[in-house]
Motif scaffolding. Structure first.
Motif, PDB file in Angstrom:
ATOM      1  N   GLU A  37       0.709  -1.033   0.100  1.00 21.95           N
ATOM      2  CA  GLU A  37      -0.170   0.049  -0.007  1.00 21.95           C
ATOM      3  C   GLU A  37       0.944   1.164  -0.013  1.00 21.95           C
ATOM      4  O   GLU A  37       1.789   1.320   1.081  1.00 21.95           O
ATOM      5  N   GLU A  76       3.070   2.645  -9.075  1.00 23.50           N
ATOM      6  CA  GLU A  76       2.002   1.845  -9.016  1.00 23.50           C
ATOM      7  C   GLU A  76       2.196   0.483  -9.438  1.00 23.50           C
ATOM      8  O   GLU A  76       1.314  -0.435  -9.004  1.00 23.50           O
ATOM      9  N   VAL A  79       1.761  -2.145  -6.619  1.00 30.05           N
ATOM     10  CA  VAL A  79       0.345  -2.551  -6.240  1.00 30.05           C
ATOM     11  C   VAL A  79      -0.291  -3.761  -7.040  1.00 30.05           C
ATOM     12  O   VAL A  79      -0.825  -4.533  -6.469  1.00 30.05           O
ATOM     13  N   ASP A  80       0.307  -3.944  -8.292  1.00 26.93           N
ATOM     14  CA  ASP A  80      -0.277  -4.781  -9.233  1.00 26.93           C
ATOM     15  C   ASP A  80       0.585  -6.032  -9.089  1.00 26.93           C
ATOM     16  O   ASP A  80      -0.077  -7.116  -9.476  1.00 26.93           O
ATOM     17  N   PRO A  82       3.111  -7.191  -6.215  1.00 24.52           N
ATOM     18  CA  PRO A  82       3.950  -6.882  -5.081  1.00 24.52           C
ATOM     19  C   PRO A  82       5.298  -7.662  -5.135  1.00 24.52           C
ATOM     20  O   PRO A  82       6.251  -7.373  -4.356  1.00 24.52           O
TER      21      PRO A  82
END
Length: 120
Positions: A37, A76, A79-80, A82
């Motif tokens: 996160e 980002e 996030v998709d 990790p």
């Protein structure tokens, strides 16, 4: 690059921003990362604020802001996917970029030789 005792790395860029991620040592200690996160770009942070949450199969950890400043960009892709944190922690798996309010705060951190000695 500079290193913190919390196993973060900081890489100053030519434009004055600082890229932040975690070290190979930290990614190995975490085990397989399953969730990341990230903060939002534009967020102002103070040194030691908890700004990233990482969850692995072993534990959940917080990444602290290493400097006062503004988050200018987040990765980002983490996030998709990790697992990138385990695959390339010193490269593609950076967490965020920030514009430091006081770049001299980086002087408090270790260079690579000191960090290697720290992790022993």
């Amino acid at each position: 690059m500079k290193y913190t005792e919390e196993h973060e790395w900081l890489r100053p860029e030519d434009d004055g921003t600082v890229v932040v991620g975690i070290t190979q040592h930290a990614s190995e200690q975490l085990g397989d990362v399953v969730f990341v996160e990230l903060p939002e770009a534009g967020t102002n942070v103070a040194k030691d604020d908890e700004i990233v949450v990482i969850e692995s199969v072993k534990a959940a950890s917080d990444i602290l802001a290493p400097l006062d400043g503004e988050i200018t960009e987040v990765n980002e892709a983490l996030v998709d996917d990790p697992a990138k944190v385990n695959e390339d922690p010193l490269g593609d798996a950076w967490f965020f970029k920030m514009k430091p309010g006081d770049p001299s705060q980086m002087d408090d951190y270790m260079d690579e030789a000191a960090y290697k000695e720290f992790v022993g």
